[in-house]
Design a protein around this motif. Sequence first.
Motif, PDB file in Angstrom:
ATOM      1  N   PHE A 128      67.994 -16.374  64.223  1.00 28.90           N
ATOM      2  CA  PHE A 128      68.455 -15.871  63.844  1.00 28.90           C
ATOM      3  C   PHE A 128      67.029 -14.388  62.609  1.00 28.90           C
ATOM      4  CE2 PHE A 128      72.299 -16.588  64.939  1.00 28.90           C
ATOM      5  CZ  PHE A 128      73.057 -15.736  65.829  1.00 28.90           C
ATOM      6  N   THR A 129      66.742 -15.212  62.230  1.00 24.70           N
ATOM      7  CA  THR A 129      65.165 -15.184  61.105  1.00 24.70           C
ATOM      8  C   THR A 129      64.537 -14.420  62.677  1.00 24.70           C
ATOM      9  OG1 THR A 129      66.271 -15.745  59.151  1.00 24.70           O
ATOM     10  CG2 THR A 129      63.420 -15.681  59.960  1.00 24.70           C
ATOM     11  N   SER A 130      63.966 -15.399  62.959  1.00 21.45           N
ATOM     12  CA  SER A 130      63.212 -15.956  64.161  1.00 21.45           C
ATOM     13  C   SER A 130      63.132 -14.880  64.865  1.00 21.45           C
ATOM     14  CB  SER A 130      63.110 -17.030  65.004  1.00 21.45           C
ATOM     15  OG  SER A 130      64.193 -17.165  65.627  1.00 21.45           O
ATOM     16  N   PHE A 131      64.052 -14.286  65.112  1.00 24.78           N
ATOM     17  CA  PHE A 131      64.399 -12.971  66.295  1.00 24.78           C
ATOM     18  C   PHE A 131      64.234 -11.994  65.871  1.00 24.78           C
ATOM     19  CE2 PHE A 131      67.364  -9.641  67.730  1.00 24.78           C
ATOM     20  CZ  PHE A 131      67.727 -10.001  69.243  1.00 24.78           C
ATOM     21  N   ALA A 132      64.954 -12.141  64.878  1.00 24.03           N
ATOM     22  CA  ALA A 132      64.405 -10.616  64.027  1.00 24.03           C
ATOM     23  C   ALA A 132      63.163 -10.394  63.961  1.00 24.03           C
ATOM     24  CB  ALA A 132      64.650 -10.589  62.477  1.00 24.03           C
ATOM     25  N   GLU A 133      61.847 -11.243  63.724  1.00 21.72           N
ATOM     26  CA  GLU A 133      60.536 -11.346  63.400  1.00 21.72           C
ATOM     27  C   GLU A 133      60.371 -10.917  64.985  1.00 21.72           C
ATOM     28  OE1 GLU A 133      59.551 -15.579  61.636  1.00 21.72           O
ATOM     29  OE2 GLU A 133      59.920 -14.860  59.815  1.00 21.72           O
ATOM     30  N   ALA A 138      64.232  -5.074  60.910  1.00 21.73           N
ATOM     31  CA  ALA A 138      64.915  -5.631  59.780  1.00 21.73           C
ATOM     32  C   ALA A 138      65.672  -6.632  59.637  1.00 21.73           C
ATOM     33  CB  ALA A 138      65.003  -4.046  58.903  1.00 21.73           C
ATOM     34  N   LEU A 139      66.332  -7.852  58.682  1.00 21.84           N
ATOM     35  CA  LEU A 139      66.536  -8.399  58.818  1.00 21.84           C
ATOM     36  C   LEU A 139      67.696  -8.360  57.364  1.00 21.84           C
ATOM     37  CD1 LEU A 139      68.569 -11.025  58.861  1.00 21.84           C
ATOM     38  CD2 LEU A 139      66.429 -11.956  58.934  1.00 21.84           C
ATOM     39  N   VAL A 159      77.753 -15.939  54.889  1.00 25.95           N
ATOM     40  CA  VAL A 159      76.717 -14.789  54.836  1.00 25.95           C
ATOM     41  C   VAL A 159      75.912 -14.319  56.418  1.00 25.95           C
ATOM     42  CG1 VAL A 159      74.441 -14.744  54.438  1.00 25.95           C
ATOM     43  CG2 VAL A 159      75.490 -15.664  53.442  1.00 25.95           C
ATOM     44  N   LEU A 160      76.940 -12.548  55.840  1.00 21.80           N
ATOM     45  CA  LEU A 160      76.335 -11.500  57.076  1.00 21.80           C
ATOM     46  C   LEU A 160      74.214 -11.272  56.910  1.00 21.80           C
ATOM     47  CD1 LEU A 160      77.506  -9.575  58.795  1.00 21.80           C
ATOM     48  CD2 LEU A 160      77.314  -8.013  57.369  1.00 21.80           C
ATOM     49  N   TYR A 161      74.478 -11.531  58.572  1.00  8.76           N
ATOM     50  CA  TYR A 161      72.980 -11.095  59.090  1.00  8.76           C
ATOM     51  C   TYR A 161      73.201 -10.008  59.463  1.00  8.76           C
ATOM     52  CZ  TYR A 161      70.542 -15.976  57.097  1.00  8.76           C
ATOM     53  OH  TYR A 161      70.445 -17.165  56.666  1.00  8.76           O
ATOM     54  N   ARG A 162      72.522  -9.221  58.934  1.00  9.70           N
ATOM     55  CA  ARG A 162      71.990  -7.967  60.197  1.00  9.70           C
ATOM     56  C   ARG A 162      70.999  -7.392  60.650  1.00  9.70           C
ATOM     57  NH1 ARG A 162      75.161  -4.406  56.774  1.00  9.70           N
ATOM     58  NH2 ARG A 162      76.824  -4.751  57.365  1.00  9.70           N
TER      59      ARG A 162
END
Length: 170
Positions: A128-133, A138-139, A159-162
């Motif tokens: 999910f971090t790489s998807f945002a990048e 913004a994450l 933990v919610l990732y938005r």
Amino acid sequence: MTAAQADLQIDRPRTADGAALWRIARDSKVLDLNSSYAYLLWCRDFAATSAVARDERGEPVGFVTAYVRPDRPDTLLVWQVAVDEAQRGRRLAAAMLDGLVARTAAERGVTTVETTISPGNTASERLFTSFAERNGAALEREVLFATDVFPDGPHDPEVLYRIGPLPTGH
């Protein structure tokens, strides 16, 4: 799709895929396993907002289950992502997530992606971090459900990732 994924097809799940999705989730040894009935219902009722990867025989080898939040129709909540062990390392989870988000953005106007991740689930954190990048989005992270709200014994917090807003034309 990369060359390593060329023999795979990503599409919507069918009810007949429910048993395979349940097995993939069970064998992941990371996901909270839902009942087999839940996976059958998911494939029937949330196929439009979910994705399945199929091998050359048409058998499911990975999936993303998701739904559009009723109170936020621009937000896709990703419930589970799993890839069969034999298919890992091919960036299949990223390909399924990218394709699903592009489809729901086009069909439903999704501009935000949410998911919850338990601390220590490094693979999901990276996905999910790489998807945002990749999307220049913004994450934000915050604890959605603390350990003490789970009634069935010790459970890590969720933990919610938005992620969003996503770029227009995604």
